[in-house]
Design a protein around this motif. Structure first.
Motif, mmCIF file in Angstrom:
data_model
loop_
_atom_site.group_PDB
_atom_site.id
_atom_site.type_symbol
_atom_site.label_atom_id
_atom_site.label_comp_id
_atom_site.label_asym_id
_atom_site.label_seq_id
_atom_site.Cartn_x
_atom_site.Cartn_y
_atom_site.Cartn_z
ATOM 1 N N GLY A 1 -0.255 -5.744 6.956
ATOM 2 C CA GLY A 1 -1.041 -6.086 5.766
ATOM 3 C C GLY A 1 -1.693 -4.909 5.076
ATOM 4 O O GLY A 1 -2.715 -5.058 4.407
ATOM 5 N N LEU A 2 -1.114 -3.717 5.213
ATOM 6 C CA LEU A 2 -1.741 -2.529 4.606
ATOM 7 C C LEU A 2 -0.832 -1.856 3.577
ATOM 8 O O LEU A 2 -0.993 -0.672 3.296
ATOM 9 C CB LEU A 2 -2.115 -1.514 5.694
ATOM 10 C CG LEU A 2 -3.315 -1.881 6.568
ATOM 11 C CD1 LEU A 2 -3.586 -0.770 7.583
ATOM 12 C CD2 LEU A 2 -4.560 -2.122 5.726
ATOM 13 N N GLU A 3 0.075 -2.621 2.991
ATOM 14 C CA GLU A 3 1.020 -2.008 2.050
ATOM 15 C C GLU A 3 0.315 -1.402 0.834
ATOM 16 O O GLU A 3 0.831 -0.484 0.207
ATOM 17 C CB GLU A 3 2.105 -3.003 1.632
ATOM 18 C CG GLU A 3 1.627 -4.223 0.857
ATOM 19 C CD GLU A 3 1.121 -5.355 1.751
ATOM 20 O OE1 GLU A 3 0.821 -5.115 2.941
ATOM 21 O OE2 GLU A 3 1.004 -6.489 1.238
ATOM 22 N N ASN A 4 -0.893 -1.890 0.532
ATOM 23 C CA ASN A 4 -1.606 -1.332 -0.626
ATOM 24 C C ASN A 4 -2.460 -0.118 -0.269
ATOM 25 O O ASN A 4 -3.172 0.410 -1.120
ATOM 26 C CB ASN A 4 -2.497 -2.398 -1.260
ATOM 27 C CG ASN A 4 -1.669 -3.530 -1.844
ATOM 28 O OD1 ASN A 4 -0.554 -3.296 -2.352
ATOM 29 N ND2 ASN A 4 -2.173 -4.748 -1.744
ATOM 30 N N PHE A 5 -2.396 0.298 0.992
ATOM 31 C CA PHE A 5 -3.239 1.420 1.423
ATOM 32 C C PHE A 5 -2.417 2.635 1.829
ATOM 33 O O PHE A 5 -2.912 3.524 2.502
ATOM 34 C CB PHE A 5 -4.142 0.974 2.578
ATOM 35 C CG PHE A 5 -5.221 0.020 2.140
ATOM 36 C CD1 PHE A 5 -6.463 0.493 1.758
ATOM 37 C CD2 PHE A 5 -4.972 -1.343 2.058
ATOM 38 C CE1 PHE A 5 -7.458 -0.383 1.332
ATOM 39 C CE2 PHE A 5 -5.954 -2.224 1.628
ATOM 40 C CZ PHE A 5 -7.205 -1.746 1.258
ATOM 41 N N ALA A 6 -1.154 2.680 1.402
ATOM 42 C CA ALA A 6 -0.258 3.765 1.811
ATOM 43 C C ALA A 6 -0.816 5.140 1.446
ATOM 44 O O ALA A 6 -0.641 6.103 2.187
ATOM 45 C CB ALA A 6 1.131 3.575 1.189
ATOM 46 N N ASP A 7 -1.503 5.232 0.315
ATOM 47 C CA ASP A 7 -1.984 6.539 -0.151
ATOM 48 C C ASP A 7 -3.427 6.824 0.261
ATOM 49 O O ASP A 7 -3.975 7.867 -0.093
ATOM 50 C CB ASP A 7 -1.869 6.620 -1.680
ATOM 51 C CG ASP A 7 -0.422 6.525 -2.124
ATOM 52 O OD1 ASP A 7 0.457 7.007 -1.371
ATOM 53 O OD2 ASP A 7 -0.164 5.944 -3.198
ATOM 54 N N ALA A 8 -4.033 5.899 1.016
ATOM 55 C CA ALA A 8 -5.411 6.117 1.458
ATOM 56 C C ALA A 8 -5.425 7.095 2.633
ATOM 57 O O ALA A 8 -4.404 7.326 3.288
ATOM 58 C CB ALA A 8 -6.037 4.790 1.875
ATOM 59 N N TYR A 9 -6.589 7.662 2.886
ATOM 60 C CA TYR A 9 -6.777 8.522 4.055
ATOM 61 C C TYR A 9 -7.549 7.738 5.120
ATOM 62 O O TYR A 9 -8.329 6.838 4.782
ATOM 63 C CB TYR A 9 -7.537 9.792 3.661
ATOM 64 C CG TYR A 9 -6.645 10.742 2.908
ATOM 65 C CD1 TYR A 9 -5.903 11.716 3.590
ATOM 66 C CD2 TYR A 9 -6.503 10.644 1.525
ATOM 67 C CE1 TYR A 9 -5.052 12.562 2.913
ATOM 68 C CE2 TYR A 9 -5.647 11.488 0.833
ATOM 69 C CZ TYR A 9 -4.927 12.443 1.528
ATOM 70 O OH TYR A 9 -4.074 13.269 0.869
ATOM 71 N N PRO A 10 -7.347 8.067 6.390
ATOM 72 C CA PRO A 10 -8.005 7.311 7.459
ATOM 73 C C PRO A 10 -9.510 7.134 7.244
ATOM 74 O O PRO A 10 -10.056 6.070 7.529
ATOM 75 C CB PRO A 10 -7.700 8.137 8.715
ATOM 76 C CG PRO A 10 -6.369 8.732 8.430
ATOM 77 C CD PRO A 10 -6.394 9.042 6.943
ATOM 78 N N ARG A 11 -10.207 8.168 6.731
ATOM 79 C CA ARG A 11 -11.671 8.064 6.581
ATOM 80 C C ARG A 11 -12.064 6.961 5.607
ATOM 81 O O ARG A 11 -13.208 6.508 5.607
ATOM 82 C CB ARG A 11 -12.258 9.408 6.113
ATOM 83 C CG ARG A 11 -11.801 9.829 4.739
ATOM 84 C CD ARG A 11 -12.509 11.089 4.226
ATOM 85 N NE ARG A 11 -11.897 11.511 2.965
ATOM 86 C CZ ARG A 11 -10.825 12.281 2.881
ATOM 87 N NH1 ARG A 11 -10.263 12.751 3.990
ATOM 88 N NH2 ARG A 11 -10.307 12.605 1.713
ATOM 89 N N GLU A 12 -11.131 6.525 4.753
ATOM 90 C CA GLU A 12 -11.429 5.468 3.785
ATOM 91 C C GLU A 12 -11.283 4.072 4.386
ATOM 92 O O GLU A 12 -11.555 3.085 3.709
ATOM 93 C CB GLU A 12 -10.485 5.581 2.579
ATOM 94 C CG GLU A 12 -10.547 6.916 1.859
ATOM 95 C CD GLU A 12 -9.452 7.012 0.799
ATOM 96 O OE1 GLU A 12 -9.475 6.203 -0.142
ATOM 97 O OE2 GLU A 12 -8.567 7.876 0.941
ATOM 98 N N LEU A 13 -10.820 3.991 5.630
ATOM 99 C CA LEU A 13 -10.495 2.690 6.218
ATOM 100 C C LEU A 13 -11.535 2.247 7.233
ATOM 101 O O LEU A 13 -12.176 3.066 7.886
ATOM 102 C CB LEU A 13 -9.127 2.758 6.915
ATOM 103 C CG LEU A 13 -7.949 3.252 6.084
ATOM 104 C CD1 LEU A 13 -6.692 3.267 6.939
ATOM 105 C CD2 LEU A 13 -7.747 2.380 4.853
ATOM 106 N N SER A 14 -11.655 0.935 7.384
ATOM 107 C CA SER A 14 -12.509 0.377 8.434
ATOM 108 C C SER A 14 -11.831 0.555 9.796
ATOM 109 O O SER A 14 -10.638 0.879 9.878
ATOM 110 C CB SER A 14 -12.737 -1.109 8.174
ATOM 111 O OG SER A 14 -11.532 -1.830 8.386
ATOM 112 N N GLY A 15 -12.588 0.325 10.857
ATOM 113 C CA GLY A 15 -12.031 0.454 12.208
ATOM 114 C C GLY A 15 -10.817 -0.453 12.418
ATOM 115 O O GLY A 15 -9.812 -0.048 12.997
ATOM 116 N N GLY A 16 -10.938 -1.694 11.925
ATOM 117 C CA GLY A 16 -9.828 -2.636 12.076
ATOM 118 C C GLY A 16 -8.590 -2.178 11.331
ATOM 119 O O GLY A 16 -7.460 -2.317 11.817
#
Ligand code: ADP
Ligand code: ADP
Length: 226
Positions: A121-136
């Protein structure tokens, strides 16, 4: 799929981590390795992954035994307790890593990487960096990274232990749906009785000092699943 025969593991420190462990893993099983801290769950998982050698005993991979260990990493996906993502790389590049290590150029495997991201369920976050994401979300990325090579066996070492209970519950459900859809074989290390009963169709209980199997139970989805 994989057989452990009378595995003993004693570390150079003298610690006996595993004593006479035998386990036959069959295709399609979702096995929980359940037991207290220090009973040798991680050690068993690492040996199955080819990360280290048993002190005695054998680990057989039918069909691939001749080619160990070179073949094994193609067959196995490993999810660690910490997401262990590269902070300087995008989500896409983190998931691409196992394919890149096999020499596969980014342009050629774009669909495979995006499929793996869609699974979690993360297809919209391909260009994000890990620091932008929650732990889950970070944990989802490491699951996608483990799945991108389409492994036959998914090894998970207390993957949700560091997450809050609700995120953990959501990920349990998602993992179960993925497993039901794709029919992998999973070995899931946990010390949560709830997780083991909820997720698996076989629970292998281990005890500490020295680490050994004390029960091996087949269970049939006691919780209703939608
Ligand atoms: P679990 O995953 O069930 O918590 P582990 O497999 O991590 O247990 O550890 C089993 C035992 O082996 C513990 O007593 C631990 O301290 C010891 N152990 C694990 N890894 C090493 C190591 N690399 N060197 C020495 N002892 C270790
Ligand atoms: P999960 O536990 O399912 O990983 P979270 O509860 O952490 O998800 O987040 C819920 C939703 O909020 C995510 O699926 C995502 O769409 C969105 N979200 C969370 N953190 C961020 C963020 N840093 N940037 C953008 N969207 C986010």
């Amino acid at each position: 799929m994989v057989s452990l025969r009378a595995i003993n593991k004693t570390f150079s420190s003298g610690t006996v981590a595993l004593k006479d462990m035998s386990l036959d893993v069959h295709p399609g099983e979702f096995i929980s390795l359940l037991g207290p801290s220090g009973c040798g769950k991680s050690t068993a998982l690492r040996l199955i992954a080819g990360l280290g050698e048993p002190t005695s005993g054998t680990i057989d991979w039918p069909g691939t035994a001749q080619d160990r260990p070179g073949q094994i990493d193609h067959e196995i996906g490993f999810v660690f307790q910490e997401p262990t993502l590269m902070p300087w790389a995008t989500v896409f590049n983190n998931v691409w890593l196992p394919l890149r290590l096999k020499g596969q150029a980014k342009a050629r495997v774009r669909d495979e990487v995006m499929n793996a991201l869609e699974m979690v369920g993360l297809e919209n976050f391909a260009d994000a960096y890990p620091r932008e994401l929650s732990g889950g979300m970070k944990m989802r990325v490491s699951i996608a990274r483990a799945l991108v090579t389409r492994p036959k066996l998914l090894l998970m070492d207390e993957p949700f232990a560091a997450l809050d209970e609700i995120t953990r519950f959501k990920l349990n459900n998602d993992l179960l749906h993925l497993w039901e859809s794709f029919g992998w074989t999973v070995i899931f290390v946990t010390h949560s009785v709830f997780e083991s009963v909820y997720l698996s169709n076989r629970i292998v209980v281990m005890a500490a000092r020295p680490g050994r199997v004390v029960a091996d139970i087949a269970i049939d989805a006691p919780y209703p699943r939608e």
